[in-house]
Write an enzyme that holds these catalytic residues in place. Sequence first.
Site, PDB file in Angstrom:
ATOM      1  N   CYS A   2       0.801  -1.191   0.000  1.00  7.90           N
ATOM      2  CA  CYS A   2       0.000   0.000   0.000  1.00  7.90           C
ATOM      3  C   CYS A   2       0.854   1.270   0.000  1.00  7.90           C
ATOM      4  O   CYS A   2       0.556   2.189  -0.731  1.00  7.90           O
ATOM      5  CB  CYS A   2      -0.932  -0.048   1.194  1.00  7.90           C
ATOM      6  SG  CYS A   2      -2.273   1.092   1.083  1.00  7.90           S
ATOM      7  N   ARG A  27      -3.973   4.538   4.935  1.00  8.61           N
ATOM      8  CA  ARG A  27      -4.365   3.772   3.748  1.00  8.61           C
ATOM      9  C   ARG A  27      -4.806   2.348   4.096  1.00  8.61           C
ATOM     10  O   ARG A  27      -5.475   1.704   3.316  1.00  8.61           O
ATOM     11  CB  ARG A  27      -3.186   3.691   2.769  1.00  8.61           C
ATOM     12  CG  ARG A  27      -2.834   5.013   2.109  1.00  8.61           C
ATOM     13  CD  ARG A  27      -1.567   4.831   1.310  1.00  8.61           C
ATOM     14  NE  ARG A  27      -1.268   5.892   0.385  1.00  8.61           N
ATOM     15  CZ  ARG A  27      -1.850   6.107  -0.778  1.00  8.61           C
ATOM     16  NH1 ARG A  27      -2.857   5.379  -1.138  1.00  8.61           N
ATOM     17  NH2 ARG A  27      -1.459   7.063  -1.579  1.00  8.61           N
ATOM     18  N   TRP A  75      -0.411  -4.111   2.051  1.00  8.23           N
ATOM     19  CA  TRP A  75      -1.803  -4.579   2.092  1.00  8.23           C
ATOM     20  C   TRP A  75      -1.837  -5.836   1.240  1.00  8.23           C
ATOM     21  O   TRP A  75      -1.563  -5.792   0.036  1.00  8.23           O
ATOM     22  CB  TRP A  75      -2.729  -3.500   1.540  1.00  8.23           C
ATOM     23  CG  TRP A  75      -4.190  -3.829   1.611  1.00  8.23           C
ATOM     24  CD1 TRP A  75      -5.020  -3.689   2.678  1.00  8.23           C
ATOM     25  CD2 TRP A  75      -5.011  -4.329   0.533  1.00  8.23           C
ATOM     26  NE1 TRP A  75      -6.303  -4.077   2.348  1.00  8.23           N
ATOM     27  CE2 TRP A  75      -6.327  -4.473   1.034  1.00  8.23           C
ATOM     28  CE3 TRP A  75      -4.761  -4.674  -0.797  1.00  8.23           C
ATOM     29  CZ2 TRP A  75      -7.383  -4.935   0.250  1.00  8.23           C
ATOM     30  CZ3 TRP A  75      -5.803  -5.137  -1.587  1.00  8.23           C
ATOM     31  CH2 TRP A  75      -7.101  -5.259  -1.050  1.00  8.23           C
ATOM     32  N   ASN A 100       4.189  -1.821  -4.988  1.00 10.89           N
ATOM     33  CA  ASN A 100       2.729  -1.764  -4.938  1.00 10.89           C
ATOM     34  C   ASN A 100       2.189  -2.284  -6.261  1.00 10.89           C
ATOM     35  O   ASN A 100       2.772  -2.023  -7.317  1.00 10.89           O
ATOM     36  CB  ASN A 100       2.231  -0.325  -4.740  1.00 10.89           C
ATOM     37  CG  ASN A 100       2.449   0.179  -3.336  1.00 10.89           C
ATOM     38  OD1 ASN A 100       2.741  -0.590  -2.436  1.00 10.89           O
ATOM     39  ND2 ASN A 100       2.309   1.475  -3.156  1.00 10.89           N
ATOM     40  N   GLY A 101       1.055  -2.982  -6.205  1.00 11.35           N
ATOM     41  CA  GLY A 101       0.456  -3.488  -7.435  1.00 11.35           C
ATOM     42  C   GLY A 101       0.397  -5.004  -7.441  1.00 11.35           C
ATOM     43  O   GLY A 101       0.633  -5.673  -6.433  1.00 11.35           O
ATOM     44  N   GLU A 483     -25.135   3.776   0.749  1.00  9.82           N
ATOM     45  CA  GLU A 483     -23.942   4.318   1.390  1.00  9.82           C
ATOM     46  C   GLU A 483     -23.973   4.059   2.893  1.00  9.82           C
ATOM     47  O   GLU A 483     -22.949   3.718   3.499  1.00  9.82           O
ATOM     48  CB  GLU A 483     -23.829   5.813   1.095  1.00  9.82           C
ATOM     49  CG  GLU A 483     -22.688   6.528   1.807  1.00  9.82           C
ATOM     50  CD  GLU A 483     -21.306   6.007   1.463  1.00  9.82           C
ATOM     51  OE1 GLU A 483     -20.367   6.347   2.203  1.00  9.82           O
ATOM     52  OE2 GLU A 483     -21.159   5.243   0.481  1.00  9.82           O
ATOM     53  N   LYS A 487     -21.158   1.887   4.998  1.00 17.28           N
ATOM     54  CA  LYS A 487     -20.420   2.388   6.156  1.00 17.28           C
ATOM     55  C   LYS A 487     -20.523   1.430   7.340  1.00 17.28           C
ATOM     56  O   LYS A 487     -19.554   1.170   8.035  1.00 17.28           O
ATOM     57  CB  LYS A 487     -20.943   3.768   6.568  1.00 17.28           C
ATOM     58  CG  LYS A 487     -20.495   4.891   5.679  1.00 17.28           C
ATOM     59  CD  LYS A 487     -18.998   5.111   5.795  1.00 17.28           C
ATOM     60  CE  LYS A 487     -18.456   5.818   4.562  1.00 17.28           C
ATOM     61  NZ  LYS A 487     -18.357   4.975   3.377  1.00 17.28           N
ATOM     62  N   GLU A 490     -18.315  -1.562   6.640  1.00 16.75           N
ATOM     63  CA  GLU A 490     -16.892  -1.260   6.618  1.00 16.75           C
ATOM     64  C   GLU A 490     -16.282  -1.199   8.012  1.00 16.75           C
ATOM     65  O   GLU A 490     -15.190  -1.744   8.231  1.00 16.75           O
ATOM     66  CB  GLU A 490     -16.654   0.092   5.923  1.00 16.75           C
ATOM     67  CG  GLU A 490     -16.723   0.061   4.416  1.00 16.75           C
ATOM     68  CD  GLU A 490     -16.458   1.433   3.831  1.00 16.75           C
ATOM     69  OE1 GLU A 490     -15.594   1.538   2.952  1.00 16.75           O
ATOM     70  OE2 GLU A 490     -17.099   2.411   4.244  1.00 16.75           O
ATOM     71  N   HIS A 506     -40.732  -7.453  -3.279  1.00 14.03           N
ATOM     72  CA  HIS A 506     -40.225  -8.378  -4.281  1.00 14.03           C
ATOM     73  C   HIS A 506     -39.128  -9.282  -3.733  1.00 14.03           C
ATOM     74  O   HIS A 506     -38.319  -9.813  -4.501  1.00 14.03           O
ATOM     75  CB  HIS A 506     -39.722  -7.605  -5.507  1.00 14.03           C
ATOM     76  CG  HIS A 506     -40.801  -6.831  -6.199  1.00 14.03           C
ATOM     77  ND1 HIS A 506     -41.843  -7.439  -6.869  1.00 14.03           N
ATOM     78  CD2 HIS A 506     -41.015  -5.498  -6.296  1.00 14.03           C
ATOM     79  CE1 HIS A 506     -42.639  -6.517  -7.361  1.00 14.03           C
ATOM     80  NE2 HIS A 506     -42.166  -5.326  -7.030  1.00 14.03           N
ATOM     81  N   LYS A 605      -7.224   2.430   1.945  1.00 11.93           N
ATOM     82  CA  LYS A 605      -7.821   3.719   1.598  1.00 11.93           C
ATOM     83  C   LYS A 605      -7.802   3.943   0.091  1.00 11.93           C
ATOM     84  O   LYS A 605      -8.788   4.335  -0.501  1.00 11.93           O
ATOM     85  CB  LYS A 605      -7.067   4.846   2.302  1.00 11.93           C
ATOM     86  CG  LYS A 605      -7.621   6.245   2.035  1.00 11.93           C
ATOM     87  CD  LYS A 605      -9.001   6.415   2.625  1.00 11.93           C
ATOM     88  CE  LYS A 605      -9.516   7.824   2.459  1.00 11.93           C
ATOM     89  NZ  LYS A 605     -10.920   7.954   2.909  1.00 11.93           N
TER      90      LYS A 605
END
Length: 610
Positions: A2, A27, A75, A100-101, A483, A487, A490, A506, A605
């Site tokens: 990260c 992050r 990460w 990173n990646g 949203e 939250k 998370e 339904h 992040k």
Amino acid sequence: MCGIVGAVAQRDVADILLEGLRRLEYRGYDSAGIAVVDGDQQLVRLRQVGKVQALADVMKNQLLPGGTGIAHTRWATHGEPSEANAHPHASSGHIYVVHNGIIENYQILRESLRERGYLFTSETDTEVIAHLVAFERESSDSLLEAVQRTVAQLEGAYGTVILDKREPERLVVARSGSPLVIGYGLGEHFVASDQLALLPVTRRFAFLEEGDIAEVTRFSVQIYDKTGAAVSREIHDAEMSFDAGDKGEYRHYMLKEIHEQPAAIQRTLEGRISQERIEVTAFGPQAAEFLSQIEHVQIIACGTSYHAGLVARYWLEQWAGVSCNVEIASEFRYRKSYVHPNSLFVTISQSGETADTLAALRLAKEMGYKTTLTLCNVSGSSLVRESDMAYMMRAGAEIGVASTKAFTVQLCGLMLLTGLIGRYNGMTTEQEAAMVDALHQLPNKLEQTLSMAVDIETLAEEFADRHHALFLGRGEQSAIAMEGALKLKEISYIHAEAYAAGELKHGPLALIDAHMPVIVVAPNNELLEKLKSNVEEVRARGGLMYVFADSQAAFASDATMRVLDVPHCDALIAPIVYTIPLQLLSYYVAVIKGTDVDQPRNLAKSVTVE
């Protein structure tokens, strides 16, 4: 990914690298590591699972002299969190790498390197880079050439920094799909994945472009593009400020950032609205020319930013009179889609480096969209540099992994965009004036809404032992419900879903019982009576409801329904106002459950991998 930090200096750099890692902690990460080499080619590498503080504690008992070094917070993408999987990774006793990646062809490269006798000690894809550089260095004239040969064999995304302890006066860095910046000093230079990491030591930065490779020494930075040609990249002076240790009076960054939203909204609107008009220059000097031709809008984003796009679809079609599609970036990239005539391609990203969103922008340019716009919080980021227009959010640094103030600022920017496109599509001056008036009221309305915090903190205690929750809204509020559910997931780790309330019958009604809390957002708008009917459907099935309702909406608390009054507001800005109580609810539930609010497990992040 990260976080990456690197330095080449005359002074010892270990503390600079450590402070850079601290500034990137927001992050999200699972381990941290550092490698420092001195002028006598003596190198020390330390790696620890967990927080940067664990690495700092080990460094207290270990001398790390030296002016060249690299550091990383990881990460996990390949391999569980462990010391062996933490960066920097090494090869042949002298090559050290942070990355990173994701290297997509790492398995093939891994097998080839094993056949050449290289021993792998981790489960990561990054170790492939270290061994490849070591292998190529044997037949190359320089570390730079070895890295150039290496990256030609890599498929996927990488922002990587390579150190050879036999050449302690230099670093070589390479960027493809994962951001890197060069920080310029006096007799010293720095590298990082985010300029925030380097603000204590420099405010002058150059952003590497796709395919760039750079050789960094104390006195020089030489950059080469993907063809191998020497190039120069513009050096920018950073305008941002960031104090990684300043939560002020607040217990967590997230709570601080929730309460910063009135000020953030004020900043994003400053100079962009007059008393009755929206200033077209908010979207750049060519915005009037571009926006006057738009007949369709395609919005691309991920996570919270995607929810902002869903709200904007209602606004654009109702107020601006243009059609709008909203799609998750990772899905858009991998399907064939139709490009409407005179289409505006809009990307939304707090960091400006979200990998899927950036890749979607590059694809859109090939597909023939009329023009591109990004809403972003980071000047100099890839999305800003590669888009025709940019709306800079001015939200300030957002440290909590769960986005709060960035979301509401995004919504403000999207409302301004709606008004400007509407100006060229029949929206009256009276309608624009009404929109601007509502925006002028918004900071004060958010301040009023934040006063609900005490009641919401009390309410949150009823969620402490819950395992599931259902969020409901109608119209654009259905996206706010999404949203709110995100939250809660998370930061409290409670499973939550969101539905447009009219969809209850339904299928989702099957979930309703006394153990499933149902959270309803109920502004006083044209859909209120429809929403009340949906509430009765829940009540009839024994559901327990928590209703955030306009103070004029005529809801009353009873044994099955807790009503919290939200300050009355214009229906146009209601999606922004009703975001606040849902953020506060998620925050206080997470605090009661004892989770890591600012750095929730498994999340980062800035998601710079696919």
